[in-house]
Write an enzyme that holds these catalytic residues in place. Structure first.
Site, PDB file in Angstrom:
ATOM      1  N   ARG A  23       0.790  -1.211  -0.192  1.00 19.72           N
ATOM      2  CA  ARG A  23       0.084  -0.034  -0.069  1.00 19.72           C
ATOM      3  C   ARG A  23       0.938   1.163  -0.118  1.00 19.72           C
ATOM      4  NH1 ARG A  23       2.320   1.963   3.808  1.00 19.72           N
ATOM      5  NH2 ARG A  23       0.870   3.546   3.741  1.00 19.72           N
ATOM      6  N   GLY A  24       0.498   2.420  -0.182  1.00 18.63           N
ATOM      7  CA  GLY A  24       1.042   3.545  -0.436  1.00 18.63           C
ATOM      8  C   GLY A  24       1.055   3.954  -1.833  1.00 18.63           C
ATOM      9  N   ALA A  25       0.815   5.251  -2.081  1.00 17.45           N
ATOM     10  CA  ALA A  25       0.637   5.619  -3.449  1.00 17.45           C
ATOM     11  C   ALA A  25       1.970   5.232  -4.397  1.00 17.45           C
ATOM     12  CB  ALA A  25       0.242   6.877  -3.637  1.00 17.45           C
ATOM     13  N   ARG A  73      -7.638  -0.436  -6.522  1.00 16.88           N
ATOM     14  CA  ARG A  73      -7.977   0.570  -5.476  1.00 16.88           C
ATOM     15  C   ARG A  73      -8.102   2.126  -6.226  1.00 16.88           C
ATOM     16  NH1 ARG A  73      -4.013   0.801  -0.516  1.00 16.88           N
ATOM     17  NH2 ARG A  73      -5.917   2.329   0.112  1.00 16.88           N
ATOM     18  N   GLN A 125      -2.025   2.955  10.150  1.00 21.17           N
ATOM     19  CA  GLN A 125      -0.561   2.911   9.443  1.00 21.17           C
ATOM     20  C   GLN A 125       0.530   3.685  10.250  1.00 21.17           C
ATOM     21  OE1 GLN A 125      -3.380   3.508   7.939  1.00 21.17           O
ATOM     22  NE2 GLN A 125      -3.715   2.841   6.010  1.00 21.17           N
ATOM     23  N   ASP A 135      -2.174  10.649  -2.209  1.00 23.42           N
ATOM     24  CA  ASP A 135      -2.309   9.686  -2.813  1.00 23.42           C
ATOM     25  C   ASP A 135      -2.800  10.390  -4.280  1.00 23.42           C
ATOM     26  OD1 ASP A 135      -2.957   8.660  -0.190  1.00 23.42           O
ATOM     27  OD2 ASP A 135      -2.700   7.173  -1.509  1.00 23.42           O
ATOM     28  N   ASN A 179      -5.115  12.798   0.651  1.00 26.22           N
ATOM     29  CA  ASN A 179      -4.339  12.088   1.292  1.00 26.22           C
ATOM     30  C   ASN A 179      -5.424  11.047   2.466  1.00 26.22           C
ATOM     31  OD1 ASN A 179      -1.579  10.847   2.087  1.00 26.22           O
ATOM     32  ND2 ASN A 179      -1.849  11.854   3.992  1.00 26.22           N
ATOM     33  N   LYS A 180      -4.787  10.336   3.062  1.00 26.07           N
ATOM     34  CA  LYS A 180      -5.316   9.319   4.234  1.00 26.07           C
ATOM     35  C   LYS A 180      -6.395  10.311   4.838  1.00 26.07           C
ATOM     36  CE  LYS A 180      -5.135   5.928   4.439  1.00 26.07           C
ATOM     37  NZ  LYS A 180      -5.992   4.927   3.763  1.00 26.07           N
TER      38      LYS A 180
HETATM   39  O1  MRU Z   1      -4.230   3.440   2.496  1.00 30.14           O
HETATM   40  P1  MRU Z   1      -2.978   3.684   2.233  1.00 30.14           P
HETATM   41  O2  MRU Z   1      -2.200   3.011   3.292  1.00 30.14           O
HETATM   42  O3  MRU Z   1      -2.528   3.187   0.779  1.00 30.14           O
HETATM   43  O4  MRU Z   1      -2.707   5.025   2.298  1.00 30.14           O
HETATM   44  C1  MRU Z   1      -1.430   5.705   2.067  1.00 30.14           C
HETATM   45  C2  MRU Z   1      -1.390   7.098   2.343  1.00 30.14           C
HETATM   46  O5  MRU Z   1      -2.362   7.629   2.371  1.00 30.14           O
HETATM   47  C3  MRU Z   1      -0.173   7.651   2.261  1.00 30.14           C
HETATM   48  O6  MRU Z   1      -0.052   9.094   3.191  1.00 30.14           O
HETATM   49  C4  MRU Z   1       0.061   8.284   0.792  1.00 30.14           C
HETATM   50  O7  MRU Z   1       0.061   7.255  -0.167  1.00 30.14           O
HETATM   51  C5  MRU Z   1       1.295   8.805   0.495  1.00 30.14           C
HETATM   52  S1  MRU Z   1       2.442   7.584   0.546  1.00 30.14           S
HETATM   53  C6  MRU Z   1       4.092   8.037   0.071  1.00 30.14           C
END
Ligand code: MRU
Length: 373
Positions: free
Chosen positions: A51-53, A88, A205, A246, A256-257
């Site tokens: 996970r993470g963009a 996603r 996270q 993201d 973002n999250k």
């Molecule tokens: O749902 P996730 O864990 O994939 O979400 C991740 C985030 O929101 C991060 O802050 C974002 O992807 C930036 S990652 C470098």
């Protein structure tokens, strides 16, 4: 120690297999998993094993390589692209990487596609590492400036307190991270920093992944509940907020999250600089109004109703909410550009605005008038 690895790699003697760190078990267990085909990759994305963009993008690029290995025909590559993209919806890096692979592969003869897909996935991964490293160098300058102003009489007397949300660290990328890269650079250069890690309900996270990364790297940090962050800002305990993203619009809105927007509001109210750190692969140049246009992922209610943790030495899940209570689980929110002090990219720091981003990435920017034609 795990850090000598990136977040994904090809199996040493079997380059038709992709290996990942299965992030669902961190920080309690370091488990890796082998992905054998494109469906395994889509499942790993959907279930947030990766996970993470930025990592989502690179994993999907390798997923296209696994697809080409399975069957390099036009039809199968298109079908695989759809399967990966459906996993996603919010992080634009996913569609970006899959579309780049398609553009790159379709003009080639099928027998040339496997090697080409592999080379391209490796290139996207290497580019990501370099972009994150540069984000760190640019973000470091912001931290150095705060240090100069905060500790005028005695350098490094007081730590620079940086708040972050979710995990925008090396686990969310291939290496370095986005929001964490300036922190790692600052720590490595000997600056006295301390990181407030907000836990990031519902999947935590921050509490599980960011805290783990920072403790492995010996960066001073403290985990706090999400709802303590405004209080810390009011009390003068936060010098700077850095988050990841993201998807960001061409006009500088930052998605973002979930929970990021509340931090940005509190930062604005307390005159605390709020930065988003992101590689250009996270900018969606076709979008202007983040609130109206960015698709927000809604995830399984179980992430809200249950929580996972260690009981003795065993990982267990327990129910938190009454069984009859309905829940909603939005994965992300949008922070409008006027709450963002600046965007830290691989090419430098700019204003969160169309002009700011276009000045750094003129080759990608689309004229506003032609955007919705
Ligand atoms: O749902 P996730 O864990 O994939 O979400 C991740 C985030 O929101 C991060 O802050 C974002 O992807 C930036 S990652 C470098």
């Amino acid at each position: 120690m795990l850090k000598k690895y990136r977040t994904l790699w090809l199996t040493a003697d079997e380059p038709s297999l992709l290996e990942i760190v299965d992030q669902r078990y961190l920080p309690h267990e370091i488990r890796t998993q082998v992905l054998k085909n494109v469906s395994d990759t889509a499942a790993a994305l959907r279930d947030m094993q990766v996970r993470g963009a930025p990592l989502i993008g690179v994993a999907a690029a390798f997923g296209m390589y696994l697809a080409a290995l399975e069957n390099p025909s036009d039809a199968f590559l298109h079908q695989s692209a759809c399967e990966l993209k459906a996993s996603r919806p919010t992080a634009v890096n996913l569609a970006w990487a899959v579309d780049l692979q398609l553009e790159h592969l379709l003009p080639l003869k099928p027998d040339q596609r496997i090697q080409a897909a592999l080379n391209y996935a490796i290139k996207l991964g290497d580019d990501d590492v370099e972009q994150c490293r540069r984000i760190g160098e640019h973000g470091l300058q912001i931290i150095q400036e705060i240090e100069k102003n905060k500790n005028k009489l005695e350098p490094m007397l007081e730590p620079i307190n940086i708040m972050t949300h979710c995990n925008a660290g090396w686990l969310a990328c291939l290496d370095w991270g986005t929001a964490t890269s300036p922190m790692y650079h600052a720590h490595e250069s000997g600056l006295n920093i301390h990181v407030w890690v907000s836990e990031t309900r519902p999947r935590n996270q921050g509490a599980s992944l960011t805290a783990w990364e920072l403790s492995e790297a010996k960066v001073p940090h403290t985990v706090v509940p999400d709802n303590a962050c405004g209080h810390l800002m009011q009390k003068g305990l936060v010098d700077l907020v850095i988050v990841g993203s993201d998807r960001s619009t061409a006009s500088g809105d930052v998605c973002n999250k979930i929970g990021t927007y509340l931090k940005a509001l509190a930062a604005k109210a307390n005159n605390i600089p709020f930065y988003a750190a992101l590689p250009s692969s996270t900018i969606d140049w076709t979008m202007d109004d983040g609130l109206k246009e960015i698709p927000i992922e809604q995830r399984d209610a179980k992430e809200v109703t249950h929580i996972q943790g260690l009981v003795g030495s065993e990982l267990k899940e327990v129910q938190l909410t009454p069984k009859a209570s309905p829940v909603k689980n939005f994965g992300f929110d949008v922070t409008p550009r006027d709450l963002v002090t600046g965007i830290i990219t691989e090419r430098g720091v700019c204003q969160a605005s169309r002009e700011g981003l276009a000045a750094l990435f003129p080759e990608d920017a689309i004229e506003e008038e032609t955007l919705h034609e």
